[in-house]
Design a protein around this motif. Structure first.
Motif, PDB file in Angstrom:
ATOM      1  N   ALA A  94       0.553  -6.550 -11.997  1.00  0.00           N
ATOM      2  CA  ALA A  94       1.322  -6.186 -13.191  1.00  0.00           C
ATOM      3  C   ALA A  94       1.058  -4.729 -13.594  1.00  0.00           C
ATOM      4  CB  ALA A  94       0.997  -7.126 -14.344  1.00  0.00           C
ATOM      5  N   GLU A  95      -0.092  -4.187 -13.166  1.00  0.00           N
ATOM      6  CA  GLU A  95      -0.441  -2.783 -13.430  1.00  0.00           C
ATOM      7  C   GLU A  95      -0.036  -1.864 -12.278  1.00  0.00           C
ATOM      8  OE1 GLU A  95      -4.651  -2.996 -13.945  1.00  0.00           O
ATOM      9  OE2 GLU A  95      -4.509  -4.090 -15.845  1.00  0.00           O
ATOM     10  N   GLY A  96       0.603  -2.425 -11.228  1.00  0.00           N
ATOM     11  CA  GLY A  96       1.032  -1.616 -10.094  1.00  0.00           C
ATOM     12  C   GLY A  96      -0.038  -1.374  -9.048  1.00  0.00           C
ATOM     13  N   ARG A  97      -1.008  -2.288  -8.958  1.00  0.00           N
ATOM     14  CA  ARG A  97      -2.075  -2.167  -7.958  1.00  0.00           C
ATOM     15  C   ARG A  97      -2.129  -3.427  -7.104  1.00  0.00           C
ATOM     16  NH1 ARG A  97      -7.117  -2.354  -9.787  1.00  0.00           N
ATOM     17  NH2 ARG A  97      -6.515  -3.432 -11.701  1.00  0.00           N
ATOM     18  N   LEU A  98      -2.357  -3.239  -5.805  1.00  0.00           N
ATOM     19  CA  LEU A  98      -2.541  -4.356  -4.882  1.00  0.00           C
ATOM     20  C   LEU A  98      -4.029  -4.521  -4.617  1.00  0.00           C
ATOM     21  CD1 LEU A  98      -1.439  -6.488  -2.867  1.00  0.00           C
ATOM     22  CD2 LEU A  98      -1.330  -4.637  -1.168  1.00  0.00           C
ATOM     23  N   TRP A 146     -13.349  -8.027  -4.818  1.00  0.00           N
ATOM     24  CA  TRP A 146     -12.031  -7.403  -4.945  1.00  0.00           C
ATOM     25  C   TRP A 146     -12.140  -5.905  -4.707  1.00  0.00           C
ATOM     26  CZ3 TRP A 146      -8.086 -10.627  -5.269  1.00  0.00           C
ATOM     27  CH2 TRP A 146      -8.242 -11.861  -5.891  1.00  0.00           C
ATOM     28  N   GLU A 147     -11.093  -5.316  -4.103  1.00  0.00           N
ATOM     29  CA  GLU A 147     -10.976  -3.860  -4.013  1.00  0.00           C
ATOM     30  C   GLU A 147      -9.495  -3.499  -4.024  1.00  0.00           C
ATOM     31  OE1 GLU A 147     -10.843  -2.376   0.559  1.00  0.00           O
ATOM     32  OE2 GLU A 147     -12.824  -2.840  -0.195  1.00  0.00           O
ATOM     33  N   SER A 148      -9.197  -2.295  -4.486  1.00  0.00           N
ATOM     34  CA  SER A 148      -7.810  -1.822  -4.517  1.00  0.00           C
ATOM     35  C   SER A 148      -7.389  -1.352  -3.135  1.00  0.00           C
ATOM     36  CB  SER A 148      -7.661  -0.670  -5.506  1.00  0.00           C
ATOM     37  OG  SER A 148      -7.785  -1.142  -6.830  1.00  0.00           O
ATOM     38  N   ALA A 149      -6.189  -1.717  -2.739  1.00  0.00           N
ATOM     39  CA  ALA A 149      -5.611  -1.244  -1.484  1.00  0.00           C
ATOM     40  C   ALA A 149      -5.030   0.146  -1.698  1.00  0.00           C
ATOM     41  CB  ALA A 149      -4.524  -2.205  -1.001  1.00  0.00           C
ATOM     42  N   SER A 150      -4.897   0.887  -0.634  1.00  0.00           N
ATOM     43  CA  SER A 150      -4.366   2.251  -0.711  1.00  0.00           C
ATOM     44  C   SER A 150      -2.862   2.266  -0.975  1.00  0.00           C
ATOM     45  CB  SER A 150      -4.641   2.987   0.600  1.00  0.00           C
ATOM     46  OG  SER A 150      -3.894   2.394   1.661  1.00  0.00           O
ATOM     47  N   GLY A 151      -2.179   1.190  -0.602  1.00  0.00           N
ATOM     48  CA  GLY A 151      -0.730   1.153  -0.749  1.00  0.00           C
ATOM     49  C   GLY A 151       0.001   1.647   0.488  1.00  0.00           C
ATOM     50  N   ARG A 152      -0.739   1.986   1.538  1.00  0.00           N
ATOM     51  CA  ARG A 152      -0.122   2.433   2.789  1.00  0.00           C
ATOM     52  C   ARG A 152      -0.066   1.271   3.775  1.00  0.00           C
ATOM     53  NH1 ARG A 152      -4.120   5.967   1.969  1.00  0.00           N
ATOM     54  NH2 ARG A 152      -5.119   5.401   3.935  1.00  0.00           N
ATOM     55  N   ALA A 153       1.047   1.205   4.539  1.00  0.00           N
ATOM     56  CA  ALA A 153       1.213   0.146   5.524  1.00  0.00           C
ATOM     57  C   ALA A 153       2.161   0.615   6.613  1.00  0.00           C
ATOM     58  CB  ALA A 153       1.761  -1.116   4.857  1.00  0.00           C
ATOM     59  N   GLU A 159      -5.828  -0.929   5.374  1.00  0.00           N
ATOM     60  CA  GLU A 159      -7.192  -1.465   5.327  1.00  0.00           C
ATOM     61  C   GLU A 159      -7.437  -2.534   6.394  1.00  0.00           C
ATOM     62  OE1 GLU A 159      -6.105   0.468   1.640  1.00  0.00           O
ATOM     63  OE2 GLU A 159      -5.103  -1.139   2.743  1.00  0.00           O
ATOM     64  N   GLY A 160      -6.382  -2.919   7.134  1.00  0.00           N
ATOM     65  CA  GLY A 160      -6.559  -3.878   8.212  1.00  0.00           C
ATOM     66  C   GLY A 160      -5.780  -5.177   8.117  1.00  0.00           C
ATOM     67  N   PRO A 161      -5.707  -5.805   6.943  1.00  0.00           N
ATOM     68  CA  PRO A 161      -5.012  -7.088   6.883  1.00  0.00           C
ATOM     69  C   PRO A 161      -3.517  -6.978   7.160  1.00  0.00           C
ATOM     70  CG  PRO A 161      -6.420  -6.812   4.974  1.00  0.00           C
ATOM     71  CD  PRO A 161      -6.376  -5.486   5.686  1.00  0.00           C
ATOM     72  N   ARG A 162      -2.983  -8.044   7.667  1.00  0.00           N
ATOM     73  CA  ARG A 162      -1.538  -8.182   7.863  1.00  0.00           C
ATOM     74  C   ARG A 162      -1.020  -9.000   6.679  1.00  0.00           C
ATOM     75  NH1 ARG A 162      -0.228  -9.224  13.861  1.00  0.00           N
ATOM     76  NH2 ARG A 162      -0.393  -6.962  13.878  1.00  0.00           N
ATOM     77  N   MET A 163       0.142  -8.616   6.144  1.00  0.00           N
ATOM     78  CA  MET A 163       0.643  -9.223   4.905  1.00  0.00           C
ATOM     79  C   MET A 163       2.133  -9.525   5.017  1.00  0.00           C
ATOM     80  SD  MET A 163       0.605  -7.329   1.220  1.00  0.00           S
ATOM     81  CE  MET A 163       1.533  -7.969  -0.164  1.00  0.00           C
ATOM     82  N   MET A 164       2.533 -10.703   4.573  1.00  0.00           N
ATOM     83  CA  MET A 164       3.956 -11.025   4.440  1.00  0.00           C
ATOM     84  C   MET A 164       4.452 -10.419   3.139  1.00  0.00           C
ATOM     85  SD  MET A 164       4.336 -14.922   5.760  1.00  0.00           S
ATOM     86  CE  MET A 164       6.120 -14.778   5.674  1.00  0.00           C
TER      87      MET A 164
END
Length: 138
Positions: free
Chosen positions: A22-26, A57-64, A95-100
């Motif tokens: 909701a704050e714009g962070r993954l 928990w950690e914030s993702a960079s937003g790059r994929a 960061e490594g994970p694959r995401m749908m």
């Protein structure tokens, strides 16, 4: 009242994830034992089985990058039928994970495996935001 199949069920464990969205962070989860990050959030490490006390928990960079996709032209489940066509995708997070997820703001003809994407959010319902991706703008 009809069920909303596209909305998450929030509980005490996943609340930080949905609040951050909701704050714009993954947010991702990272294991202190094996060092690997994972998505979707789990209370344990799916790689080495370390318990909740070792995963944070950690914030993702937003790059994929785009791994694969499918343009959905028909979906009879509510509310997806009102959103067709849409691009369902699998992305590899930096960061490594694959995401749908879903790719937005991009014509299907412009999609390419390996293309760089950036994080965005779509409001699925009032106050509920879901992570989507769009082409990266350098």
């Amino acid at each position: 009242m009809s069920a909303r199949y596209d909305l998450p069920e929030t509980d005490d464990f996943t609340r930080p994830y949905w609040d951050a969205a909701a704050e714009g962070r993954l947010l991702l989860r990272r294991c202190a034992d094996c060092g690997r990050a994972h998505h979707y959030p789990r209370e344990f490490c799916p790689f080495c089985w370390a318990g909740e006390e070792r995963v944070a928990w950690e914030s993702a960079s937003g790059r994929a990058t785009l791994y694969t996709w499918s343009v959905i032209h028909r979906n009879d489940l509510p509310p997806f039928g009102t959103r067709v066509p849409y691009t369902a995708a699998v992305v590899d997070l930096a960061e490594g994970p694959r995401m749908m997820t879903e790719v937005v703001e991009c014509a299907p003809a412009d999609l390419r495996i390996g293309m760089r994407l950036e994080l965005a959010f779509r409001e699925a319902a009032e106050g509920v935001w879901v992570a989507v991706f769009r082409p990266d703008t350098p």
